[in-house]
Write a protein that holds these residues in place. Sequence first.
Motif, PDB file in Angstrom:
ATOM      1  N   PRO A  76       0.792  -1.236   0.000  1.00  0.00           N
ATOM      2  CA  PRO A  76       0.000   0.000   0.000  1.00  0.00           C
ATOM      3  C   PRO A  76       0.823   1.284   0.000  1.00  0.00           C
ATOM      4  CG  PRO A  76      -0.996  -1.605   1.461  1.00  0.00           C
ATOM      5  CD  PRO A  76       0.314  -2.183   1.037  1.00  0.00           C
ATOM      6  N   GLN A  77       2.090   1.228   0.406  1.00  0.00           N
ATOM      7  CA  GLN A  77       2.916   2.429   0.470  1.00  0.00           C
ATOM      8  C   GLN A  77       4.009   2.502  -0.600  1.00  0.00           C
ATOM      9  OE1 GLN A  77       2.496   0.546   3.609  1.00  0.00           O
ATOM     10  NE2 GLN A  77       0.646   1.794   3.794  1.00  0.00           N
ATOM     11  N   THR A  78       4.095   1.483  -1.467  1.00  0.00           N
ATOM     12  CA  THR A  78       5.212   1.422  -2.419  1.00  0.00           C
ATOM     13  C   THR A  78       4.712   1.194  -3.831  1.00  0.00           C
ATOM     14  OG1 THR A  78       6.590   0.452  -0.674  1.00  0.00           O
ATOM     15  CG2 THR A  78       7.438   0.358  -2.931  1.00  0.00           C
ATOM     16  N   LEU A  79       5.164   2.050  -4.741  1.00  0.00           N
ATOM     17  CA  LEU A  79       4.773   1.982  -6.141  1.00  0.00           C
ATOM     18  C   LEU A  79       6.022   1.933  -7.007  1.00  0.00           C
ATOM     19  CD1 LEU A  79       2.287   2.360  -8.179  1.00  0.00           C
ATOM     20  CD2 LEU A  79       3.005   4.764  -8.269  1.00  0.00           C
TER      21      LEU A  79
ATOM     22  N   VAL B 231      13.423   2.294 -13.878  1.00  0.00           N
ATOM     23  CA  VAL B 231      12.309   1.918 -13.003  1.00  0.00           C
ATOM     24  C   VAL B 231      12.503   2.669 -11.692  1.00  0.00           C
ATOM     25  CG1 VAL B 231      11.109   0.063 -11.798  1.00  0.00           C
ATOM     26  CG2 VAL B 231      12.142  -0.374 -14.043  1.00  0.00           C
ATOM     27  N   TYR B 232      11.504   3.458 -11.316  1.00  0.00           N
ATOM     28  CA  TYR B 232      11.550   4.223 -10.070  1.00  0.00           C
ATOM     29  C   TYR B 232      10.770   3.499  -8.984  1.00  0.00           C
ATOM     30  CZ  TYR B 232      13.312   8.237 -12.717  1.00  0.00           C
ATOM     31  OH  TYR B 232      14.071   9.076 -13.498  1.00  0.00           O
ATOM     32  N   ARG B 233      11.334   3.484  -7.780  1.00  0.00           N
ATOM     33  CA  ARG B 233      10.585   3.011  -6.609  1.00  0.00           C
ATOM     34  C   ARG B 233      10.125   4.249  -5.843  1.00  0.00           C
ATOM     35  NH1 ARG B 233      13.916  -0.648  -2.820  1.00  0.00           N
ATOM     36  NH2 ARG B 233      14.816   1.376  -2.233  1.00  0.00           N
ATOM     37  N   LEU B 234       8.815   4.374  -5.701  1.00  0.00           N
ATOM     38  CA  LEU B 234       8.221   5.543  -5.062  1.00  0.00           C
ATOM     39  C   LEU B 234       7.526   5.123  -3.770  1.00  0.00           C
ATOM     40  CD1 LEU B 234       6.595   7.078  -8.260  1.00  0.00           C
ATOM     41  CD2 LEU B 234       8.857   7.587  -7.305  1.00  0.00           C
TER      42      LEU B 234
ATOM     43  N   THR C  82      12.555   6.358  -3.540  1.00  0.00           N
ATOM     44  CA  THR C  82      13.381   5.604  -2.594  1.00  0.00           C
ATOM     45  C   THR C  82      14.334   4.647  -3.301  1.00  0.00           C
ATOM     46  OG1 THR C  82      11.650   3.914  -2.373  1.00  0.00           O
ATOM     47  CG2 THR C  82      11.637   5.732  -0.776  1.00  0.00           C
ATOM     48  N   GLY C  83      14.413   4.739  -4.634  1.00  0.00           N
ATOM     49  CA  GLY C  83      15.349   3.876  -5.349  1.00  0.00           C
ATOM     50  C   GLY C  83      15.098   3.910  -6.840  1.00  0.00           C
ATOM     51  N   THR C  84      16.133   3.552  -7.613  1.00  0.00           N
ATOM     52  CA  THR C  84      16.006   3.478  -9.063  1.00  0.00           C
ATOM     53  C   THR C  84      16.717   2.241  -9.592  1.00  0.00           C
ATOM     54  OG1 THR C  84      18.002   4.828  -9.424  1.00  0.00           O
ATOM     55  CG2 THR C  84      15.877   5.995  -9.349  1.00  0.00           C
ATOM     56  N   PHE C  85      16.255   1.774 -10.737  1.00  0.00           N
ATOM     57  CA  PHE C  85      16.871   0.646 -11.433  1.00  0.00           C
ATOM     58  C   PHE C  85      17.036   1.050 -12.890  1.00  0.00           C
ATOM     59  CE2 PHE C  85      16.212  -3.181 -14.112  1.00  0.00           C
ATOM     60  CZ  PHE C  85      17.301  -3.941 -13.693  1.00  0.00           C
ATOM     61  N   ALA C  86      18.269   1.105 -13.356  1.00  0.00           N
ATOM     62  CA  ALA C  86      18.558   1.505 -14.732  1.00  0.00           C
ATOM     63  C   ALA C  86      18.446   0.291 -15.652  1.00  0.00           C
ATOM     64  CB  ALA C  86      19.947   2.114 -14.821  1.00  0.00           C
ATOM     65  N   THR C  87      17.666   0.435 -16.703  1.00  0.00           N
ATOM     66  CA  THR C  87      17.448  -0.691 -17.622  1.00  0.00           C
ATOM     67  C   THR C  87      18.378  -0.674 -18.824  1.00  0.00           C
ATOM     68  OG1 THR C  87      15.819   0.475 -18.989  1.00  0.00           O
ATOM     69  CG2 THR C  87      15.000  -0.646 -17.017  1.00  0.00           C
ATOM     70  N   GLY C  88      18.931   0.477 -19.165  1.00  0.00           N
ATOM     71  CA  GLY C  88      19.639   0.607 -20.429  1.00  0.00           C
ATOM     72  C   GLY C  88      18.642   0.912 -21.534  1.00  0.00           C
ATOM     73  N   ALA C  89      19.163   1.121 -22.741  1.00  0.00           N
ATOM     74  CA  ALA C  89      18.326   1.560 -23.874  1.00  0.00           C
ATOM     75  C   ALA C  89      17.567   0.388 -24.483  1.00  0.00           C
ATOM     76  CB  ALA C  89      19.196   2.226 -24.922  1.00  0.00           C
TER      77      ALA C  89
END
Length: 337
Positions: free
Chosen positions: A269-272, A282-285, A297-304
């Motif tokens: 319920p608190q994390t998107l 990809v952002y963690r909100l 609260t975090g990011t994940f880089a996928t590349g192009a």
Amino acid sequence: MLFSFITSPTGPARRPNVIRLTALAAGLLGLLPGCSKDDEPTTPTVPNPSRISVPQAAFHPEGIQYDEANKRFIVSSRTKGVVSTVRDDSTFAQLADDPRLISTIGVNLDAGRNRVLVAVSDNGANTTRTSATTLRKRAALAIFNNTSGALLNYVDLGGLRPALNHFANDIAVDAAGNAYVTDSNAPIIYKVDPQGVASVFLENAQFDAGTAFGLNGIVYHPDGYLIVAKANTGTLYKVPIANPASFTAVTNATGLTLTGADGLLLTDPQTLLLVSGSQSTVYRLSSTDAWANVRSTGTFATGAVSPTTITKRGSDAYVLYPYTATSPRFKIVKVSF
């Protein structure tokens, strides 16, 4: 170990035989093709693999859901207009099809009702099914049986506003089985009830994006509201189910730019999790005030790789890499922060 089983009539194999066999093995290895970026092994060596590489040329999947009961992913296709499944060993199979499925976009697995809901659009990507009458006009919701792939219902959405351009994009399903579908070319969220009756749930000029992509990802929050992303601005909206006209923009407390917002995944319920295709991230909100405010609260880089949508698998999340419409394969990759 192989050579220890080779014997001659009078005892162990003589050294010349070993040399010949070694040379033969080296020659056979030389015939094997090398692995390239687009020729990767497809069989995972561990459970819940970090990535699954699927050799399906020009498939261009857009939506993804994980089907826990059947241990498979369900994916859509802009270029083929079908609904398919992928297993951990890259086994690929078609689940459902219908001539009216021009491009299949967002996917929602309503596991409790054994339904797969698919948003249907036409932006010209499927050259074998597009037509002058459907191009930028087709918006529909197709509903299939998750076991057999049989079509349960096909619901026209674009006909509710025939004068507008349309692109049905993503789907959320509430606890009662109502489906909510975003339209990226019209400022509309549609509602389709469990009986298949369609209506305009919310229409507002704030959702208008002109010629750009507007409303995109959508999720249902168990507290009774929707969280919706607008791609061209990166704005998140909170839309109460009981009173959609009272929707509010979520305040971005960290000033983070979320343009290119596509798939959304509510992990708790608190994390998107939010996929931004244009930012390859990809952002963690997170929100502690019922999604009035949000912070990263975090990011994940996928590349192009043109990431689109994301799905939950147990405690993990997997993001879809369609690459381009002509790529020889696509990937499903575990997200880590």
